[in-house]
Scaffold this active site. Structure first.
Site, PDB file in Angstrom:
ATOM      1  N   ASP A  64       0.874  -1.170   0.000  1.00 32.81           N
ATOM      2  CA  ASP A  64       0.000   0.000   0.000  1.00 32.81           C
ATOM      3  C   ASP A  64       0.913   1.223   0.000  1.00 32.81           C
ATOM      4  OD1 ASP A  64      -2.087   1.726  -0.013  1.00 32.81           O
ATOM      5  OD2 ASP A  64      -3.158   0.817   1.658  1.00 32.81           O
TER       6      ASP A  64
HETATM    7  C1  BGC Z   1      -4.971   3.335   0.019  1.00 32.01           C
HETATM    8  C2  BGC Z   1      -5.044   2.375  -1.133  1.00 32.01           C
HETATM    9  C3  BGC Z   1      -4.828   3.131  -2.417  1.00 32.01           C
HETATM   10  C4  BGC Z   1      -3.468   3.806  -2.358  1.00 32.01           C
HETATM   11  C5  BGC Z   1      -3.093   4.564  -3.603  1.00 32.01           C
HETATM   12  C6  BGC Z   1      -3.724   4.179  -0.025  1.00 32.01           C
HETATM   13  O1  BGC Z   1      -3.799   5.213   0.887  1.00 32.01           O
HETATM   14  O2  BGC Z   1      -5.036   2.624   1.232  1.00 32.01           O
HETATM   15  O3  BGC Z   1      -6.287   1.726  -1.139  1.00 32.01           O
HETATM   16  O4  BGC Z   1      -4.929   2.273  -3.506  1.00 32.01           O
HETATM   17  O5  BGC Z   1      -3.486   4.724  -1.286  1.00 32.01           O
HETATM   18  O6  BGC Z   1      -3.812   5.736  -3.729  1.00 32.01           O
END
Ligand code: BGC
Length: 752
Positions: A281
């Site tokens: 993530d």
């Molecule tokens: C989120 C993800 C997301 C990623 C990219 C993170 O803060 O938890 O679900 O895909 O950011 O934007």
């Protein structure tokens, strides 16, 4: 006007060199010392097996090139290696449509408008349809839009289970039941990947709260992980063949998900056979060797955007971690003997495999403008229409009777605004959306007069309307309008400021002033319908007994206004059912007392008793049970048959029943099949969902609904055997219209 002279020409040459360098850095292209690659190199041959191509390409890469691939090139792209013709993977956020990302790495077109895409219903709305066809068509439409934008990896679906009703991201996921979440996730992934776009199932695993999501450590026993928090991921891997898995931010049992070898190696790869790419993530890594060795293939984001972002005080305050898999750090750990070259090869292979399997290597991405087409909007509309749940309909007020209802007061902060989704990374900027007020005006027809009043403003949206005097005034206007109308439709609910990534809700109560508005309107007009937007339960207890009709419209995407009007006027017979147990206060939740944790430790003390599993065990009926939803017609359930009655060979059991539309309107019913194992050597839930079918029937017609139950549906996870176990004995089959409304019961014996 620019005049060219030698001095200027020199400057321009210098500038263009700088631009070229910046372009290389931004695109993350690694230009290694030139080395000829024959045009007939095996990895370029799309007819060869993927593994042959991976092997050949890997053999041509330098250690530096390999190490460079473990971290992103920038915010949303992987490193491309020009000399090998290896393209980058271009990502975009999901899962409810393509997020309008404004960072340079996601810009495929200069004009920002091209990033406006279809806002599909939120994941929780899709789950409420109980219709995998809807999930699949949403996934496919998103896949098409990704291709049209020149992107090739969508960061979705979210299949995390709703453990805590306050979780800010409940709207993204598919509710509290692992089986339902699995069916929806599988269908969505199949849809996305049918378009050659990589789906990313997230967040592995047990990402169930936003509170301190970068620091909390969750203590979850293995049986609970296997039975509740893993199944939707397992199904994504084994049934949908998902090409990418995103690890979660927090720790599970002492180790960050991004460096959790139990999750990423033992479970994901060894137990389930996952061969694709594991992506972190954004900002969730905390070590180099630990992360690489645990099987994390790709750290995101990377490059300059990551450096800038990680240096920000906010990222530090939040606890974001990153920059650990940068090339120099990886190479240093290889040199120090902390990471083996074989491990790097495995991680790089996972990225290459995904690029080959998805077809990204063999096609050139040509962006088109085929976004938000009528066909894609139709997918959004069908999803929204099927998702709406009729929670209450006393005296059959709905659908509105045109011979009696000649004037409608449309009231509330969610009337003239389309609350398409929740906040955070999943937020889609739509081209245009239909608000409930627009939808109602369009459908009401000439004979019906539609008036509108705000009633109360959503906190934080317009401070001038948030004062006690302004509120009084707004409510009075709404009441006066409602008193004059034949029916009042009150639209309330949560906004992106209430339900969002990054924070949890403090309470299940509706935003300030909404309960009071509903009560006041209900007093003025006895034909009051309440419709709310939310991604999880809201407290309805203060007014649910005062109004005849209530609809849950979720965050329904850009076509929600049409869908609501269709349901109000009877063009669509509501068929949605709740994908979670609907409670009024957090203290009723099984997670109460164990959220948000103490000293950054969260005990999943309720174990497998999440949602209805808990309510059943304790004999509690929540405000509205899991699987509940009314219709404008009635369905009769009869003729349960189970074949064969006994089975010793592990063959499947066939369960059939007759469903009849006994009312006067066509409609769809979701028939739910639960299994109870009363003889197991371990404690098992009173019932567990193991099948469902959404069936459309015209009045007076009946049909036979058939389910099959295999041994997997009967098994529990044995922590002693470290495996799934099915114990012989009698299993009960419960067929219901909700988890609390079981209409048919039968049983079968599983013999040794
Ligand atoms: C989120 C993800 C997301 C990623 C990219 C993170 O803060 O938890 O679900 O895909 O950011 O934007």
């Amino acid at each position: 006007m620019i005049h060219f002279n030698n001095h200027n020409a020199r400057n321009i040459r210098l500038l263009s060199r700088i631009f070229a360098l910046v372009a290389v850095l931004v695109a993350g292209v690694v230009a290694a010392p030139c080395q000829d690659v024959p045009s007939n190199a095996p990895y370029k041959n799309s007819k060869l097996l993927v593994e042959e191509r991976v092997h050949d390409l890997l053999g041509r890469m330098t250690p530096e090139e390999k190490a460079s691939m473990l971290s992103g090139a920038n915010w949303m792209e992987t490193v491309a290696i020009l000399r090998l013709g290896l393209p980058s993977i271009k990502m975009a956020d999901g899962p409810m449509g393509i997020r309008s990302w404004h960072g340079p790495s996601a810009k495929t077109k200069a004009d920002e408008d091209h990033f406006r895409s279809t806002a599909f219903p939120a994941g929780i709305a899709v789950a409420a349809t109980w219709d995998p066809e809807v999930a699949q068509s949403v996934g496919q439409a998103i896949g098409q839009e990704m291709r049209a934008l020149g992107r090739n990896m969508i960061l979705g679906p979210t299949v995390n289970i709703q453990r805590v009703p306050l979780w800010g991201r409940n709207f993204e996921g598919y509710g509290e039941d692992p089986y339902l979440a699995g069916r929806m996730g599988v269908a969505y992934i199949k849809g996305v990947q049918s378009e050659g776009v990589i789906a990313t199932v997230k967040h592995f695993a047990a990402n169930n709260q936003e509170f301190e999501r970068h620091r909390v450590d969750e203590a979850i026993d293995e049986r609970t992980l296997q039975e509740i928090y893993f199944p939707a991921f397992k199904a994504a891997v084994q049934e949908a063949g998902v090409w990418s898995v995103m690890s979660a931010y927090q720790k599970v049992n002492g180790s960050y998900c991004a460096e959790n070898a139990f999750l990423l190696q033992d479970v994901l790869r060894k137990q389930w056979g996952f061969k694709g790419l594991v992506v972190s993530d954004w900002g969730s890594t905390y070590s180099t060797a630990g992360t690489v060795n645990a099987g994390m293939d790709l750290e995101m984001p990377g490059g300059e955007p990551a450096r800038t972002w990680l240096a920000k005080p906010d990222s530090k305050k939040n606890g974001n971690g990153g920059g650990w898999l940068w090339q120099e750090k990886v190479l240093a750990d290889v040199k120090a003997g902390n990471i083996s070259t074989a491990t790097i090869d495995e991680n790089v292979s996972a990225i290459l495999r995904t690029i080959f399997v998805s077809g990204i290597f063999d096609r050139s991405e040509t962006a088109s403008s085929e976004i938000d087409t009528p066909a894609q909007r139709a997918v959004a509309r069908r999803g929204a229409a099927e998702s709406i749940v009729l929670l209450k309909n006393a005296g059959n007020l709905l659908p509105l009777d045109p011979s009696k209802i000649k004037s409608i007061a449309v009231i509330g902060p969610d009337a003239a605004v389309a609350r398409t989704g929740g906040g955070g990374s999943s937020m889609v900027k739509f081209k245009s959306a239909v608000s409930p007020l627009d939808g109602i005006k369009e459908k009401a027809g000439n004979g019906v007069q539609v008036s509108y009043a705000l009633g109360v403003s959503t906190p934080g949206e317009d401070p001038a309307k948030d004062t006690p005097e302004a509120r009084d005034q707004l409510r009075k206007e709404a009441v006066a309008l409602s008193a004059k109308a034949d029916a009042a439709i009150v639209l309330v609910g949560n906004s992106v400021k209430v339900e969002s990534e990054d924070f949890d809700r403090k309470t299940l109560d509706l935003p300030d002033g909404q309960d009071e508005l509903i009560k006041a309107v209900a007093q003025a007009n006895r034909n009051t319908v309440v419709i709310f937007n939310a991604g999880a339960p809201v407290n309805v207890s203060r007014w649910v007994d005062d109004v005849p009709s209530v609809l849950d419209a979720w965050f329904g995407g850009e076509e929600m206004g049409h869908a609501i009007a269709d349901v109000l006027f009877g063009g669509v017979n509501p068929s949605g059912k709740l994908p979670f147990s609907f409670i009024n206060e957090f203290k009723e939740s099984p997670a109460y007392g164990n959220y948000p944790g103490e000293d950054l430790h969260v005990k999943y003390a309720e174990g497998i008793y999440v949602g209805y599993r808990y309510f059943d065990k304790h004999g509690i009926t929540p405000q509205f049970p899991f699987g509940y939803g009314l219709s404008y017609t009635n369905f009769g359930y009869s003729d349960l048959k189970i074949k064969p009655g006994k089975d010793s060979s592990g063959r499947k059991f066939e369960v059939s029943m007759k469903l009849r539309n006994e009312g006067k309107r066509a409609g769809a019913e979701v028939v739910e099949l639960y299994v109870h194992d009363g003889h197991a050597s371990v404690d098992r839930p009173v019932k567990e969902l193991k099948g469902f079918r959404r069936v459309e029937l015209v009045p007076g017609k009946s049909t036979t609904v058939i389910f099959t139950i295999d041994k997997n549906a009967l098994a529990f996870y044995s922590t002693q055997k470290k495996d799934w176990v099915t114990e012989p004995g009698t299993f009960d089959v419960l067929i219901g219209a909700s988890s609390a409304d079981i209409r048919l019961k039968g049983s079968f014996d599983l013999t040794n």
